[in-house]
Enzyme design. Structure first.
Site, PDB file in Angstrom:
ATOM      1  CB  ILE A 181      -0.970  -0.031   1.206  1.00  0.00           C
ATOM      2  CG1 ILE A 181      -2.121   0.953   0.992  1.00  0.00           C
ATOM      3  CG2 ILE A 181      -0.242   0.249   2.526  1.00  0.00           C
ATOM      4  CD1 ILE A 181      -3.277   0.765   1.955  1.00  0.00           C
TER       5      ILE A 181
ATOM      6  CG  ASP B 233       1.268   1.612  12.565  1.00  0.00           C
ATOM      7  OD1 ASP B 233       1.026   1.494  13.778  1.00  0.00           O
ATOM      8  OD2 ASP B 233       1.455   2.707  12.007  1.00  0.00           O
TER       9      ASP B 233
ATOM     10  N   GLY C 210      -4.138  -8.923  10.527  1.00  0.00           N
ATOM     11  CA  GLY C 210      -2.772  -9.371  10.839  1.00  0.00           C
ATOM     12  C   GLY C 210      -2.632  -9.567  12.332  1.00  0.00           C
TER      13      GLY C 210
ATOM     14  CG  ASN D 174      -0.604   1.183  18.088  1.00  0.00           C
ATOM     15  OD1 ASN D 174      -0.634   2.267  18.677  1.00  0.00           O
ATOM     16  ND2 ASN D 174       0.487   0.712  17.528  1.00  0.00           N
TER      17      ASN D 174
HETATM   18  N1  APR Z   1       0.792  -3.141   2.289  1.00  0.00           N
HETATM   19  C1  APR Z   1      -0.446  -3.698   2.386  1.00  0.00           C
HETATM   20  N2  APR Z   1      -0.800  -4.561   3.361  1.00  0.00           N
HETATM   21  C2  APR Z   1       0.149  -4.879   4.268  1.00  0.00           C
HETATM   22  C3  APR Z   1       1.459  -4.344   4.239  1.00  0.00           C
HETATM   23  C4  APR Z   1       1.764  -3.447   3.184  1.00  0.00           C
HETATM   24  N3  APR Z   1       2.983  -2.885   3.068  1.00  0.00           N
HETATM   25  N4  APR Z   1       2.157  -4.868   5.297  1.00  0.00           N
HETATM   26  C5  APR Z   1       1.320  -5.695   5.950  1.00  0.00           C
HETATM   27  N5  APR Z   1       0.108  -5.724   5.336  1.00  0.00           N
HETATM   28  C6  APR Z   1      -1.094  -6.501   5.677  1.00  0.00           C
HETATM   29  C7  APR Z   1      -0.911  -7.690   6.576  1.00  0.00           C
HETATM   30  O1  APR Z   1      -0.395  -8.800   5.860  1.00  0.00           O
HETATM   31  C8  APR Z   1      -2.357  -7.906   7.033  1.00  0.00           C
HETATM   32  O2  APR Z   1      -3.068  -8.651   6.065  1.00  0.00           O
HETATM   33  O3  APR Z   1      -1.979  -5.651   6.390  1.00  0.00           O
HETATM   34  C9  APR Z   1      -2.924  -6.474   7.075  1.00  0.00           C
HETATM   35  C10 APR Z   1      -3.106  -5.901   8.482  1.00  0.00           C
HETATM   36  O4  APR Z   1      -2.128  -6.470   9.338  1.00  0.00           O
HETATM   37  P1  APR Z   1      -1.369  -5.570  10.460  1.00  0.00           P
HETATM   38  O5  APR Z   1      -0.486  -4.612   9.789  1.00  0.00           O
HETATM   39  O6  APR Z   1      -0.780  -6.554  11.423  1.00  0.00           O
HETATM   40  O7  APR Z   1      -2.540  -4.749  11.150  1.00  0.00           O
HETATM   41  P2  APR Z   1      -3.640  -5.206  12.222  1.00  0.00           P
HETATM   42  O8  APR Z   1      -3.965  -6.654  12.141  1.00  0.00           O
HETATM   43  O9  APR Z   1      -4.757  -4.196  12.075  1.00  0.00           O
HETATM   44  O10 APR Z   1      -2.893  -4.976  13.607  1.00  0.00           O
HETATM   45  C11 APR Z   1      -2.594  -3.664  13.997  1.00  0.00           C
HETATM   46  O11 APR Z   1      -0.306  -4.143  14.363  1.00  0.00           O
HETATM   47  O12 APR Z   1       1.363  -3.056  13.251  1.00  0.00           O
HETATM   48  C12 APR Z   1       0.673  -3.089  14.432  1.00  0.00           C
HETATM   49  O13 APR Z   1       0.710  -0.822  15.201  1.00  0.00           O
HETATM   50  C13 APR Z   1      -0.116  -1.830  14.644  1.00  0.00           C
HETATM   51  O14 APR Z   1      -0.667  -2.444  16.874  1.00  0.00           O
HETATM   52  C14 APR Z   1      -1.186  -2.335  15.565  1.00  0.00           C
HETATM   53  C15 APR Z   1      -1.492  -3.710  15.009  1.00  0.00           C
END
Ligand code: APR
Length: 172
Positions: A15, A38, A123, A28
């Site tokens: 993204i 993030d 994720g 978060n």
């Molecule tokens: N582009 C698109 N999607 C991505 C990318 C990227 N560069 N990197 C990871 N993802 C995907 C993951 O594979 C997952 O399918 O984004 C989705 C959301 O995963 P997370 O990033 O782990 O987010 P989430 O499950 O909402 O958890 C949020 O994780 O990173 C920390 O600070 C954040 O504490 C918060 C938690």
């Protein structure tokens, strides 16, 4: 009124590379960065993003806040906080729907025409992917059905399992 599905796209990818008006961050509640998408967004945007986030004073689950995109191709980052999956009886579905609705509402308020979402909560937050994809698409379709102000919503998915789940949900 262009039908909502004609304004929705599902792609594989990172993204942070998308040249759209706004990308949505799965943050978060501190808004001070983390891992996953993030971490990728903060790395790509640079330290000015964190500086602006510090001034926002956090964000409640389901709510959304907007910042500039700095070194990202996107003009804005809309930060939203998804629900942590705790079995499904803690309002998770409502909170996740609110993430999409509040992010889209903030986009309209900032004249954003093209917006990209990651798979919020799919994720680290452990939301079951099929259910999350269904909520993402239903909420987005409903929102797009009520406004022409958003021209394109792109779901940018990183893993094959998530990509397949969103494709399934779009066919329904
Ligand atoms: N582009 C698109 N999607 C991505 C990318 C990227 N560069 N990197 C990871 N993802 C995907 C993951 O594979 C997952 O399918 O984004 C989705 C959301 O995963 P997370 O990033 O782990 O987010 P989430 O499950 O909402 O958890 C949020 O994780 O990173 C920390 O600070 C954040 O504490 C918060 C938690």
């Amino acid at each position: 009124m262009k039908n909502p599905d004609s304004r929705i796209q599902i792609v594989h990818g990172d993204i942070t590379k998308l040249d759209v008006d706004a990308i949505v961050n799965a943050a978060n509640s501190t808004l001070l960065g983390g891992g996953g998408v993030d971490g990728a967004i903060h790395r790509a945007a640079g330290t000015e993003l964190l500086a602006e986030c510090r001034a926002l004073g956090g964000c409640e689950p389901g709510k959304a806040k907007i910042t500039r995109g700095y070194r990202l191709p996107a003009r804005f980052v809309i930060h939203t906080v998804g629900p942590i999956w705790r079995g499904g009886k803690r309002d998770e579905a409502r909170i996740l729907a609110n993430c999409y609705r509040n992010s889209l509402q903030l986009a309209v308020e900032n004249e954003v025409k093209t917006i990209a979402f990651p798979a919020i909560s799919c994720g680290a937050y452990g939301y079951p992917i099929e259910q999350a994809a269904q909520i993402a698409l239903e909420t987005t379709r409903e929102f797009l059905g009520a406004t022409q102000n958003i021209h394109r919503v792109i779901f940018v998915l990183w893993g094959d399992d998530v990509y397949d789940a969103y494709r399934e949900a779009l066919q329904k």
